[in-house]
Design an enzyme around this catalytic site. Structure first.
Site, mmCIF file in Angstrom:
data_model
loop_
_atom_site.group_PDB
_atom_site.id
_atom_site.type_symbol
_atom_site.label_atom_id
_atom_site.label_comp_id
_atom_site.label_asym_id
_atom_site.label_seq_id
_atom_site.Cartn_x
_atom_site.Cartn_y
_atom_site.Cartn_z
ATOM 1 N N ASN A 1 0.877 -1.169 0.000
ATOM 2 C CA ASN A 1 0.000 0.000 0.000
ATOM 3 C C ASN A 1 0.913 1.218 0.000
ATOM 4 O O ASN A 1 1.576 1.521 0.999
ATOM 5 C CB ASN A 1 -0.908 -0.006 1.233
ATOM 6 C CG ASN A 1 -1.791 1.243 1.283
ATOM 7 O OD1 ASN A 1 -1.333 2.350 0.999
ATOM 8 N ND2 ASN A 1 -3.052 1.080 1.640
ATOM 9 N N GLU B 1 -3.675 2.118 -3.062
ATOM 10 C CA GLU B 1 -3.689 3.550 -2.715
ATOM 11 C C GLU B 1 -2.678 4.316 -3.561
ATOM 12 O O GLU B 1 -1.846 5.073 -3.039
ATOM 13 C CB GLU B 1 -3.436 3.762 -1.216
ATOM 14 C CG GLU B 1 -4.663 3.428 -0.365
ATOM 15 C CD GLU B 1 -4.783 4.327 0.861
ATOM 16 O OE1 GLU B 1 -5.240 5.478 0.724
ATOM 17 O OE2 GLU B 1 -4.429 3.876 1.944
ATOM 18 N N ASP C 1 -4.287 -4.802 0.132
ATOM 19 C CA ASP C 1 -4.646 -4.282 1.442
ATOM 20 C C ASP C 1 -6.098 -4.682 1.652
ATOM 21 O O ASP C 1 -6.985 -4.133 1.007
ATOM 22 C CB ASP C 1 -4.484 -2.764 1.453
ATOM 23 C CG ASP C 1 -4.869 -2.167 2.799
ATOM 24 O OD1 ASP C 1 -5.446 -2.895 3.638
ATOM 25 O OD2 ASP C 1 -4.585 -0.969 3.017
ATOM 26 N N ASN D 1 -7.668 -4.449 4.453
ATOM 27 C CA ASN D 1 -8.228 -3.623 5.525
ATOM 28 C C ASN D 1 -8.912 -4.454 6.609
ATOM 29 O O ASN D 1 -9.884 -4.007 7.249
ATOM 30 C CB ASN D 1 -9.179 -2.555 4.966
ATOM 31 C CG ASN D 1 -8.479 -1.205 4.805
ATOM 32 O OD1 ASN D 1 -7.751 -0.760 5.692
ATOM 33 N ND2 ASN D 1 -8.664 -0.566 3.664
ATOM 34 N N ASP E 1 -2.339 -6.224 5.291
ATOM 35 C CA ASP E 1 -1.945 -6.497 3.906
ATOM 36 C C ASP E 1 -1.660 -7.989 3.805
ATOM 37 O O ASP E 1 -1.031 -8.573 4.693
ATOM 38 C CB ASP E 1 -0.700 -5.678 3.553
ATOM 39 C CG ASP E 1 -0.963 -4.189 3.701
ATOM 40 O OD1 ASP E 1 -1.579 -3.612 2.797
ATOM 41 O OD2 ASP E 1 -0.588 -3.615 4.760
ATOM 42 N N ASP F 1 2.757 4.499 5.135
ATOM 43 C CA ASP F 1 2.411 3.995 6.464
ATOM 44 C C ASP F 1 2.345 2.456 6.465
ATOM 45 O O ASP F 1 2.277 1.844 7.531
ATOM 46 C CB ASP F 1 1.127 4.636 7.023
ATOM 47 C CG ASP F 1 0.022 4.790 5.986
ATOM 48 O OD1 ASP F 1 0.208 4.376 4.825
ATOM 49 O OD2 ASP F 1 -1.038 5.326 6.350
ATOM 50 N N HIS F 2 2.393 1.862 5.283
ATOM 51 C CA HIS F 2 2.466 0.404 5.146
ATOM 52 C C HIS F 2 3.875 0.018 4.705
ATOM 53 O O HIS F 2 4.667 0.878 4.322
ATOM 54 C CB HIS F 2 1.477 -0.079 4.079
ATOM 55 C CG HIS F 2 0.040 0.144 4.419
ATOM 56 N ND1 HIS F 2 -0.851 -0.878 4.636
ATOM 57 C CD2 HIS F 2 -0.668 1.291 4.578
ATOM 58 C CE1 HIS F 2 -2.041 -0.382 4.907
ATOM 59 N NE2 HIS F 2 -1.964 0.932 4.878
#
Lengths: 259, 259
Positions: free
Chosen positions: B8, B35, B147, B149, B220, B249-250
């Site tokens: 991501n 993303e 991802d 989520n 993920d 952030d991933h």
DNA sequence: GCGACTGATG
DNA sequence: CATCAGTCGC
């Protein structure tokens, strides 16, 4: 040898890599910066310290901002105009380095000829003459450096015809700057490069291929009073920085003096 | 060996340096991205081409966006869900690479448990099961990456107690994902790391020192149907990219298969 | 075009 | 904390 340079950084924080490279390569005694666009508490003081430079600065959010970095410790540091009008501290910083007083300014751009900001610019240049008169003598060494936001002569712009009404080449702006020169300054770069066309320090980001086509302006200057100008041995525009990774829209102007 | 990874990027344009470094170091056969936050006509296709990768993508302004880069040319490329509901093309991209069908998704996050977006997320996962049923068989090789989520188990979040009501660890979200797993997937990372706590792929920017304190999530995933899962020889989370200069952030999750 | 800002989202 | 969208200034 005393090496001085001026650079409109267009954000000092965004330009640290460019400034780092230039300091490492040129090791100037003094570097004047404009458009730092940073408040004092956010200023990258450590960056200069780590590189053996003292730094003084005055800035604000988003616009303007000036800084002066020097190998030797600066004395008699002052900020802004002191005539009772708007001090504009983020546009003028003065310091004495190795006995040489240096005034570093970011002259108001003026926006457009019909704007009150243009009148303010003209007044600002008049106030500069008064500032020099009150604090200095043309018979003593003095340096005025910075982004003056005025191209003094036709050879200092790429298209003098079309740019007559531009705030940086308007006859009134040129006349206002000329009045300061008459107080007692020599344009150090021009002294070493009389009559040379197309020696620019600024190329607008918005003009496509501006640098490649040399569609620029000479609006950054190093001016000296005659006793100091006589000691200047060299002055040059370092075009390299305008080709860097994330360049400013201006580049470095430098001068050397045999003190 | 067939190496697949998912990342991501949280803006593909902001993450090109990170992606470049990872591609150079790991040379995966396939990289699934989520993303990307970029419209197709602004997608950095040349970036992948220059590095010897084909790339297919579907994105939009500001949110979501998926891409799939592969050394071999992808075939049978499809975008979005095809059940007559919202296709959500910027959330699902499918391609076959070296004979392996790969589905890369960015599952809706769901905002908050009381939001209609959370219901949409649950429905989306149900639609995924249906998608797999209609297009594939658990008896044949298939990869589902992205991802999701959803952190599937308690060991996949830093604080299972406190996070019960979080959309990425809500019992309903976990159950919805579990229903897809039951269709016929093996969690490839978990297959190689049974019972390991704190193996995260995402650490929220907003949580101070999240990475250093390992306050993260495993959201993920690389999932495979059994015939492919049996060929998987290794799967790992590369924590390095989360410590890069401007990190997402991933971070990257990777898996290798002996085809 | 490329800085910076504000106000939004996760 | 770090994206985005918009807006402003040079």
């Amino acid at each position: 040898m005393f090496k001085v340079a001026t650079f409109n950084a267009n954000s000092i924080r965004s330009r640290l890599p460019v400034i780092a490279a230039w300091l490492a390569q040129e090791k100037p005694d003094v570097l004047c910066l404009q458009e730092t666009k940073v408040q004092d508490h956010e200023s990258p003081a450590a960056f200069f310290r780590e590189r053996g430079y003292h730094v003084v600065f005055r800035g604000q959010k988003a616009h303007a901002g000036v800084a002066l970095a020097s190998r030797a410790e600066p004395t008699d540091v002052r900020y802004g105009l002191d005539d009772g009008g708007p001090a504009d501290e983020a546009r003028l910083i003065q310091a004495t380095v190795e006995g040489i007083p240096i005034v570093n300014t970011y002259v108001p751009q003026g926006q457009s000829v019909d704007s009150p900001l243009f009148a303010y610019k003209l007044e600002w240049l008049a106030r500069m003459r008064d500032y020099f008169t009150r604090h200095f003598s043309p018979r003593k060494p003095l340096l005025w450096c910075g982004d003056f936001n005025v191209a003094p002569e036709e050879i200092d712009v790429h298209d003098p015809q079309r740019l007559q009404k531009h705030v940086d080449f308007h006859p009134e702006a040129r006349a206002a700057l000329e009045r300061v020169r008459e107080w007692g300054f020599v344009d150090v770069f021009r002294q070493h490069h009389p009559g040379e066309h197309g020696q620019f320090t600024f190329w607008d980001y918005r003009v496509r291929g501006a640098f490649e086509r040399n569609v620029g302006w000479r609006v950054d200057h190093i001016w000296a009073t005659p006793p100091l100008a006589r000691k200047s041995v060299r002055s040059w525009i370092d075009r390299e920085a305008r080709q860097a990774e994330k360049p400013s829209d201006h580049t470095f102007l430098a001068a050397e003096f045999a003190l």
